[in-house]
Design a protein around this motif. Structure first.
Motif, PDB file in Angstrom:
ATOM      1  N   PRO A 122       0.807  -1.226   0.000  1.00  0.00           N
ATOM      2  CA  PRO A 122       0.000   0.000   0.000  1.00  0.00           C
ATOM      3  C   PRO A 122       0.837   1.273   0.000  1.00  0.00           C
ATOM      4  N   VAL A 123       2.163   1.108  -0.168  1.00  0.00           N
ATOM      5  CA  VAL A 123       3.050   2.279  -0.103  1.00  0.00           C
ATOM      6  C   VAL A 123       3.871   2.418  -1.389  1.00  0.00           C
ATOM      7  N   GLN A 152      -0.323  -3.288  -5.977  1.00  0.00           N
ATOM      8  CA  GLN A 152       0.175  -2.183  -5.174  1.00  0.00           C
ATOM      9  C   GLN A 152      -0.732  -0.962  -5.307  1.00  0.00           C
ATOM     10  N   ALA A 153      -0.730  -0.151  -4.256  1.00  0.00           N
ATOM     11  CA  ALA A 153      -1.419   1.136  -4.269  1.00  0.00           C
ATOM     12  C   ALA A 153      -0.343   2.192  -4.078  1.00  0.00           C
ATOM     13  N   ASP A 154      -0.196   3.058  -5.036  1.00  0.00           N
ATOM     14  CA  ASP A 154       0.841   4.089  -4.955  1.00  0.00           C
ATOM     15  C   ASP A 154       0.447   5.169  -3.962  1.00  0.00           C
ATOM     16  N   LEU A 155       1.449   5.816  -3.409  1.00  0.00           N
ATOM     17  CA  LEU A 155       1.197   6.959  -2.541  1.00  0.00           C
ATOM     18  C   LEU A 155       0.704   8.138  -3.371  1.00  0.00           C
ATOM     19  N   LEU A 156      -0.003   9.048  -2.733  1.00  0.00           N
ATOM     20  CA  LEU A 156      -0.393  10.282  -3.400  1.00  0.00           C
ATOM     21  C   LEU A 156       0.844  11.158  -3.612  1.00  0.00           C
ATOM     22  N   ARG A 160       1.090  11.114   1.069  1.00  0.00           N
ATOM     23  CA  ARG A 160       0.054  10.519   1.926  1.00  0.00           C
ATOM     24  C   ARG A 160      -0.425   9.189   1.342  1.00  0.00           C
ATOM     25  N   PHE A 161      -1.022   8.363   2.188  1.00  0.00           N
ATOM     26  CA  PHE A 161      -1.590   7.100   1.731  1.00  0.00           C
ATOM     27  C   PHE A 161      -2.835   7.373   0.888  1.00  0.00           C
ATOM     28  N   ASP A 162      -2.978   6.618  -0.184  1.00  0.00           N
ATOM     29  CA  ASP A 162      -4.174   6.720  -1.022  1.00  0.00           C
ATOM     30  C   ASP A 162      -5.176   5.697  -0.496  1.00  0.00           C
ATOM     31  N   TYR A 163      -5.939   6.091   0.521  1.00  0.00           N
ATOM     32  CA  TYR A 163      -6.802   5.147   1.219  1.00  0.00           C
ATOM     33  C   TYR A 163      -7.862   4.538   0.313  1.00  0.00           C
ATOM     34  N   GLU A 164      -8.380   5.301  -0.630  1.00  0.00           N
ATOM     35  CA  GLU A 164      -9.399   4.754  -1.527  1.00  0.00           C
ATOM     36  C   GLU A 164      -8.811   3.666  -2.428  1.00  0.00           C
ATOM     37  N   SER A 165      -7.602   3.914  -2.945  1.00  0.00           N
ATOM     38  CA  SER A 165      -6.938   2.892  -3.773  1.00  0.00           C
ATOM     39  C   SER A 165      -6.630   1.647  -2.964  1.00  0.00           C
ATOM     40  N   ILE A 166      -6.224   1.839  -1.713  1.00  0.00           N
ATOM     41  CA  ILE A 166      -5.936   0.694  -0.841  1.00  0.00           C
ATOM     42  C   ILE A 166      -7.208  -0.110  -0.592  1.00  0.00           C
ATOM     43  N   ARG A 167      -8.317   0.596  -0.314  1.00  0.00           N
ATOM     44  CA  ARG A 167      -9.597  -0.077  -0.075  1.00  0.00           C
ATOM     45  C   ARG A 167      -9.996  -0.926  -1.284  1.00  0.00           C
ATOM     46  N   VAL A 177       0.063  -7.976   3.626  1.00  0.00           N
ATOM     47  CA  VAL A 177       0.340  -6.595   3.237  1.00  0.00           C
ATOM     48  C   VAL A 177       1.766  -6.274   3.661  1.00  0.00           C
ATOM     49  N   THR A 178       2.588  -5.820   2.723  1.00  0.00           N
ATOM     50  CA  THR A 178       3.974  -5.474   3.038  1.00  0.00           C
ATOM     51  C   THR A 178       4.138  -3.965   3.060  1.00  0.00           C
ATOM     52  N   ILE A 179       4.663  -3.465   4.158  1.00  0.00           N
ATOM     53  CA  ILE A 179       4.821  -2.021   4.362  1.00  0.00           C
ATOM     54  C   ILE A 179       6.304  -1.727   4.540  1.00  0.00           C
ATOM     55  N   GLN A 180       6.878  -1.029   3.583  1.00  0.00           N
ATOM     56  CA  GLN A 180       8.299  -0.683   3.655  1.00  0.00           C
ATOM     57  C   GLN A 180       8.453   0.620   4.426  1.00  0.00           C
TER      58      GLN A 180
END
Length: 434
Positions: A122-123, A152-156, A160-167, A177-180
């Motif tokens: 998600p990052v 993957q969901a790219d950051l804005l 910031r996290f793109d919460y809608e893309s992650i959802r 979910v891997t968070i670097q």
């Protein structure tokens, strides 16, 4: 002769001219309050490690070597309990047989994913060497070859996290979910433990049973809180980075939920064997002592990173994090937009090293990367990035990534030497220094 003049002469013997030394001294003077806050974090983490060692009754017998199968290795088993307590996990796997950070991450992923599962980042895109592990770049033995898909969901744009893309990305197949935490060779901000906690909380509300793994490389002991305390199920790192304290000669760790760690142990050794085998081969004392020293060593690396940020920011270069931002890992990037300046920086870091200082770094095609990489690393342990080092891919925007320093004084010398090389080649604005 005054003390500062004596010190200036000492730096001159190492090749630092008066102008560069005095410029660095002015920057250092402005950072005293910042450095004091790093000292406080180091003190907190030092107490945490001592407490874990005392709780688990670390003794001189823990330093004995084991061989062969390594059955009943007291030192190995006790160290894993110490790591679990330090990082607030149920269990830990800490082994010299884990060859590097990428190996530790691959082990954690492969052991906790099965064919048909999906991995989500998600990052944005993960660190370069993980592309082949996942199969973003085709490679033998990748997750993709085992039928594990990736999303993957790219950051804005503002980080910031793109919460809608992650959802939208989370689906019934999403298993892990891997968070670097650190930025790697990207220009995004490093994630604080607080931001990681917000992200994990959001993900768990959507899918409570998903495994949240944090790539903790470069982040250990930078803050008082670690990602397992923020809701992560598993954290992964390398012992030749922060937690090895510069003494561990090899190794990696995985800590967190017992099931996640057990899965990793069965893949590292064999089904049915798991953590019961794996000789420590005489490295236990350096593992323990390195962990004990880690908060102090990380403190030195943080001071070096902030010193570098303020030096190069004052000279007009883009730096990330900037000179006043809070710190969440030990990596400092400087963007030069000039391959010659990037190369000069790395050669300065190498020239300041206690080992191989006479070597001239040249770009080369390192395994796992998609472009030539230049790396300065005059280290006691090959590739140890808790020791003073700098590297980066030789491609636009020509950003170099600086990290490490077993002592603040060595980190300071390395930064001054990098500036000296740029100064000599007229690659910086001399008026700003003088």
């Amino acid at each position: 002769m005054h003390n500062h003049e004596i010190m200036q002469k000492q730096y001159e013997r190492l090749g630092i001219c008066k102008e560069v030394y005095l410029f660095g001294s002015r920057i250092e003077e402005s950072l005293k309050q910042r450095f004091a806050s790093f000292d406080q974090t180091a003190e907190f983490n030092q107490m945490k490690i001592i407490s874990a060692m005392q709780k688990n009754k670390v003794s001189a017998e823990c330093f004995n070597a084991s061989s062969g199968y390594g059955y009943n290795d007291l030192g190995r088993d006790t160290l894993e309990a110490v790591y679990a307590d330090c990082f607030c996990g149920e269990d830990a796997l800490v082994r010299p047989q884990i060859t590097c950070g990428t190996h530790a991450l691959a082990l954690a992923l492969k052991s906790n994913l099965r064919p048909g599962d999906e991995l989500l980042s998600p990052v944005g895109k993960p660190y370069d060497t993980l592309e082949e592990v996942i199969g973003i770049r085709p490679s033998k033995g990748s997750l993709a070859e085992y039928g594990i898909s990736y999303r993957q969901a790219d950051l804005l744009k503002d980080g910031r996290f793109d919460y809608e893309s992650i959802r939208r990305a989370i689906n019934p197949k999403t298993k892990l979910v891997t968070i670097q935490r650190s930025k790697g060779y990207a220009t995004r901000p490093t994630l604080s433990v607080g931001r990681i906690e917000e992200l994990i909380s959001f993900i768990k509300k959507i899918k409570p049973d998903v495994i949240c793994m944090v790539d903790n490389c470069y982040g250990e002991f930078v803050e008082e809180k670690e990602p397992l305390e923020a809701g992560a199920d598993m954290i992964v790192g390398s012992l030749i980075k922060n937690p090895g304290g510069g003494l561990a000669p090899a190794g990696g760790y995985i800590a967190g939920k017992k099931e996640c760690v057990e899965n990793a142990a069965y893949l590292l050794t064999s089904p049915g064997l798991g953590k019961e085998v794996g000789a420590s081969l005489g490295v236990m004392q350096s593992f323990y002592q390195g962990l004990f020293l880690a908060p102090t060593v990380v403190n030195s690396a943080l001071k070096g990173a902030v010193f570098a940020a303020n030096i190069y920011e004052a000279l007009g270069f883009d730096v990330l994090p900037n000179g006043s931002e809070s710190r969440h890992d030990i990596i400092q990037s400087v963007t030069f937009h000039n391959p010659n300046a990037m190369t000069a920086f790395c050669r300065g870091i190498q020239a300041a090293a206690p080992v191989d200082s006479y070597v001239t770094p040249e770009p080369w095609a390192m395994p796992g990367y998609d472009s030539d990489v230049i790396m300065a690393a005059g280290a006691f342990v090959q590739g140890s990035s808790i020791e003073l080092s700098a590297d980066g891919p030789l491609k636009p925007p020509y950003a170099v990534y600086f990290q490490g320093g077993l002592t603040w004084y060595h980190a300071k010398l390395g930064i001054l030497m990098s500036l000296q090389k740029l100064y000599e080649q007229n690659l910086v604005n001399r008026d700003l220094i003088c």
